[in-house]
Design a protein around this motif. Structure first.
Motif, short mmCIF file in Angstrom:
data_model
loop_
_atom_site.label_atom_id
_atom_site.label_comp_id
_atom_site.label_asym_id
_atom_site.label_seq_id
_atom_site.Cartn_x
_atom_site.Cartn_y
_atom_site.Cartn_z
N GLY A 123 0.82 -1.21 0.00
CA GLY A 123 0.00 0.00 0.00
C GLY A 123 0.85 1.26 0.00
O GLY A 123 1.99 1.26 0.44
N LYS A 124 0.26 2.32 -0.49
CA LYS A 124 0.96 3.61 -0.53
C LYS A 124 0.47 4.56 0.55
O LYS A 124 1.12 5.55 0.85
CB LYS A 124 0.75 4.27 -1.90
N ALA A 125 -0.70 4.28 1.11
CA ALA A 125 -1.28 5.16 2.12
C ALA A 125 -2.26 4.36 2.98
O ALA A 125 -2.67 3.27 2.60
CB ALA A 125 -2.01 6.32 1.45
N ILE A 126 -2.61 4.94 4.12
CA ILE A 126 -3.62 4.34 4.98
C ILE A 126 -4.47 5.47 5.55
O ILE A 126 -3.95 6.51 5.96
CB ILE A 126 -2.98 3.48 6.11
N ARG A 127 -5.76 5.27 5.53
CA ARG A 127 -6.67 6.27 6.10
C ARG A 127 -6.63 6.19 7.62
O ARG A 127 -6.46 5.12 8.19
CB ARG A 127 -8.10 6.02 5.62
N PHE A 128 -6.83 7.34 8.26
CA PHE A 128 -6.87 7.34 9.72
C PHE A 128 -8.04 6.50 10.23
O PHE A 128 -7.92 5.87 11.28
CB PHE A 128 -6.97 8.77 10.26
N THR A 129 -9.14 6.45 9.51
CA THR A 129 -10.26 5.62 9.95
C THR A 129 -9.89 4.14 9.92
O THR A 129 -10.28 3.38 10.80
CB THR A 129 -11.51 5.88 9.09
N THR A 130 -9.11 3.75 8.91
CA THR A 130 -8.66 2.35 8.82
C THR A 130 -7.67 2.06 9.94
O THR A 130 -7.74 1.02 10.60
CB THR A 130 -8.01 2.07 7.46
N LEU A 131 -6.74 2.98 10.18
CA LEU A 131 -5.77 2.82 11.26
C LEU A 131 -6.48 2.73 12.60
O LEU A 131 -6.15 1.88 13.44
CB LEU A 131 -4.78 3.98 11.24
N ASP A 132 -7.48 3.57 12.80
CA ASP A 132 -8.27 3.54 14.03
C ASP A 132 -8.95 2.18 14.20
O ASP A 132 -8.91 1.58 15.28
CB ASP A 132 -9.31 4.66 14.00
N ALA A 133 -9.57 1.68 13.14
CA ALA A 133 -10.26 0.39 13.20
C ALA A 133 -9.28 -0.75 13.46
O ALA A 133 -9.59 -1.68 14.22
CB ALA A 133 -11.03 0.15 11.89
N LEU A 134 -8.10 -0.71 12.85
CA LEU A 134 -7.09 -1.74 13.09
C LEU A 134 -6.63 -1.73 14.55
O LEU A 134 -6.51 -2.78 15.16
CB LEU A 134 -5.88 -1.54 12.17
N CYS A 135 -6.40 -0.53 15.08
CA CYS A 135 -5.97 -0.42 16.48
C CYS A 135 -7.04 -0.95 17.44
O CYS A 135 -6.72 -1.62 18.41
CB CYS A 135 -5.61 1.03 16.80
N LYS A 136 -8.31 -0.65 17.14
CA LYS A 136 -9.39 -1.16 17.99
C LYS A 136 -9.47 -2.68 17.92
O LYS A 136 -9.58 -3.36 18.93
CB LYS A 136 -10.72 -0.54 17.58
N ALA A 137 -9.42 -3.22 16.69
CA ALA A 137 -9.56 -4.66 16.51
C ALA A 137 -8.40 -5.44 17.10
O ALA A 137 -8.58 -6.54 17.63
CB ALA A 137 -9.71 -4.98 15.01
N LEU A 138 -7.20 -4.87 17.02
CA LEU A 138 -6.01 -5.56 17.51
C LEU A 138 -5.59 -5.12 18.92
O LEU A 138 -4.59 -5.60 19.44
CB LEU A 138 -4.84 -5.33 16.53
N ASP A 139 -6.36 -4.18 19.49
CA ASP A 139 -6.07 -3.66 20.83
C ASP A 139 -4.61 -3.21 20.93
O ASP A 139 -3.82 -3.73 21.73
CB ASP A 139 -6.39 -4.71 21.90
#
Length: 72
Positions: A40-56
């Motif tokens: 990937g070339k970029a990541i949205r903050f919403t995606t990063l937020d969701a990943l952090c929540k899912a992976l604690d």
């Protein structure tokens, strides 16, 4: 790339499959695979937020800065 994505490490530590994480985060397994394999070339903050929540975890747990001369 100077930012290394450590999604595979976090998934392994939590014994979470790509499909399960995809369901929790709300993005397709194909797009999640692109992130996991550092294509990937970029990541949205919403995606990063969701990943952090899912992976604690924190964003710094998912990403690592590598000096340019260390890549060579």
């Amino acid at each position: 790339m100077m930012i290394r994505i450590k999604l595979d490490v976090m998934m392994a530590e939590r014994k979470m499959s790509l499909n399960k994480l995809s369901e929790l985060v709300g993005i397709t397994p194909a797009n999640l695979s692109i992130l996991k394999n550092e294509k990937g070339k970029a990541i949205r903050f919403t995606t990063l937020d969701a990943l952090c929540k899912a992976l604690d975890c924190q964003p710094g747990d998912l990403m690592e800065y590598i000096e340019e001369n260390e890549n060579k």
